[in-house]
Design an enzyme around this catalytic site. Structure first.
Site, PDB file in Angstrom:
ATOM      1  N   HIS A 116       4.622   0.219   0.094  1.00 36.08           N
ATOM      2  CA  HIS A 116       5.384  -0.823   1.257  1.00 36.08           C
ATOM      3  C   HIS A 116       4.661  -1.756   1.925  1.00 36.08           C
ATOM      4  O   HIS A 116       3.485  -1.792   1.625  1.00 36.08           O
ATOM      5  CB  HIS A 116       5.816   0.433   2.444  1.00 36.08           C
ATOM      6  CG  HIS A 116       5.029   1.195   2.931  1.00 36.08           C
ATOM      7  ND1 HIS A 116       4.520   2.500   2.289  1.00 36.08           N
ATOM      8  CD2 HIS A 116       4.198   1.269   4.134  1.00 36.08           C
ATOM      9  CE1 HIS A 116       3.459   2.760   3.261  1.00 36.08           C
ATOM     10  NE2 HIS A 116       3.474   2.403   4.082  1.00 36.08           N
ATOM     11  N   ARG A 132       4.688   7.723  12.957  1.00 30.68           N
ATOM     12  CA  ARG A 132       4.506   8.344  11.705  1.00 30.68           C
ATOM     13  C   ARG A 132       4.197   9.460  11.461  1.00 30.68           C
ATOM     14  O   ARG A 132       3.413  10.107  12.136  1.00 30.68           O
ATOM     15  CB  ARG A 132       3.908   7.541  10.645  1.00 30.68           C
ATOM     16  CG  ARG A 132       3.774   7.901   9.315  1.00 30.68           C
ATOM     17  CD  ARG A 132       3.071   7.229   8.531  1.00 30.68           C
ATOM     18  NE  ARG A 132       1.671   7.285   8.929  1.00 30.68           N
ATOM     19  CZ  ARG A 132       0.498   6.826   8.360  1.00 30.68           C
ATOM     20  NH1 ARG A 132       0.622   5.672   7.500  1.00 30.68           N
ATOM     21  NH2 ARG A 132      -0.863   7.192   8.776  1.00 30.68           N
ATOM     22  N   ASP A 166       0.388   5.317   1.357  1.00 31.09           N
ATOM     23  CA  ASP A 166      -0.267   5.994   2.643  1.00 31.09           C
ATOM     24  C   ASP A 166      -1.342   7.219   2.011  1.00 31.09           C
ATOM     25  O   ASP A 166      -0.993   7.980   1.267  1.00 31.09           O
ATOM     26  CB  ASP A 166       0.609   6.636   3.720  1.00 31.09           C
ATOM     27  CG  ASP A 166       1.361   5.726   4.417  1.00 31.09           C
ATOM     28  OD1 ASP A 166       0.785   4.676   4.646  1.00 31.09           O
ATOM     29  OD2 ASP A 166       2.458   6.221   4.848  1.00 31.09           O
ATOM     30  N   HIS A 225       0.812  -1.117   0.173  1.00 37.47           N
ATOM     31  CA  HIS A 225       0.049   0.028   0.114  1.00 37.47           C
ATOM     32  C   HIS A 225       0.904   1.267   0.111  1.00 37.47           C
ATOM     33  O   HIS A 225       1.921   1.139   0.308  1.00 37.47           O
ATOM     34  CB  HIS A 225      -0.849   0.078   1.345  1.00 37.47           C
ATOM     35  CG  HIS A 225      -0.105   0.144   2.596  1.00 37.47           C
ATOM     36  ND1 HIS A 225       0.631  -0.994   3.009  1.00 37.47           N
ATOM     37  CD2 HIS A 225       0.112   1.246   3.423  1.00 37.47           C
ATOM     38  CE1 HIS A 225       1.051  -0.652   4.094  1.00 37.47           C
ATOM     39  NE2 HIS A 225       0.950   0.625   4.358  1.00 37.47           N
TER      40      HIS A 225
END
Length: 286
Positions: free
Chosen positions: A259, A274, A120, A118
């Site tokens: 990732h 994150r 983000d 995927h």
């Protein structure tokens, strides 16, 4: 359109770059991310991210504030809907195993083990530019993260499939998770093949955690296309795999790579933090 600097020029920049794979992944040494960056350091780091898609730092001692301050060197920060919106708190998004387990049972219940490649915030009209992820609590072994060079994944396709995909769009559906957080957003469709605005590379861009479906084709053809894209993502020659250690930080171009988090550490409460970096609003967002 700006271009990423070639490796021979990057070698002259104010830190050391150690490539991990030919086109994706590099470790950067000689910079303390807690300290303010000079304009030269900032620009060189940005070019390194464009060149290698994801760069890694070791032995950094960041807290929430310094983590957010480093990311803010590159563009305004984006607050994910699942994070706090208190302006006094840095927009840190917790990436924790306990939360992932809940997502796998409900939100990602249709994603098969090993398939959750995927990017983000691809559910947005303008997805985020990049992300900075730091280790907080790690298992003794396991818990690596894999990044895929989505340009190489595209270039590895047959000419016939490239031509076919250049005309197609794929859905990104994050509504169920957003509803849980008290938000709403429509299903967005992005081109299956996007052109990176800064490097000009063609990027094979599908989010397998957001119920992808290829539009304008039969469901059977959609599944066949998605299966082929997933095979490309899983090819080791298109990947870099990073083993986390205390003090590790990853900084990647969310527009150029997908990732995958490797879950091979049992019930250990793995925890990373994150910060997302917003992209330029190319048109009106919702």
């Amino acid at each position: 359109m700006s271009q990423a600097l070639p490796a021979e020029l990057l070698a002259k920049e104010p830190f050391e770059i150690r490539p991990l794979q030919p086109t994706i992944g590099a470790e950067i040494h000689g910079v303390d991310l807690r300290q303010p960056l000079s304009p030269e350091q900032r620009d060189a780091l940005r070019q390194a991210v464009l060149r290698y898609k994801v760069v890694f730092f070791r032995d950094q001692q960041l807290d929430n504030d310094s983590h957010a301050a480093f990311a803010a060197n590159f563009a305004p920060l984006y607050t994910h809907p699942s994070t706090t919106r208190d302006p006094k708190v840095a927009p840190i998004h917790r990436i924790a195993a306990i939360d992932a387990a809940k997502y796998e049972k409900r939100i990602h219940r249709d994603v098969l083990p090993g398939d959750a490649y995927h990017s983000d915030t691809s559910w947005r009209l303008v997805p985020t530019w990049g992300a900075v992820l730091r280790a907080v609590t790690l298992p003794e072994t396991g818990g690596d993260t894999i990044w895929v060079d989505a340009n190489l994944a595209y270039e590895g396709l047959s000419s016939e499939l490239k031509e076919r995909l250049d005309q197609l769009h794929v859905t990104h559906d994050f509504r169920e998770a957003l509803h849980d957080a008290g938000h709403d957003y429509p299903i967005v469709a992005h081109p299956v093949v996007r052109t990176h605005r800064e490097t000009g590379q063609k990027i094979l861009w599908v989010n397998f955690t957001q119920r992808p479906q290829i539009l304008g084709v039969e469901l059977s053809e959609s599944k066949a296309i998605l299966d082929e894209i997933l095979r490309q993502y899983k090819r080791p020659e298109f990947q870099v795999r990073f083993s986390w250690r205390p003090g590790s930080v990853a900084f990647w171009d969310n527009r150029a790579a997908v990732h995958y988090a490797v879950k091979n550490y049992g019930d250990f409460p793995r925890h990373l933090e994150r910060v997302l970096i917003a992209d330029e609003p190319l048109y009106a967002d919702l």
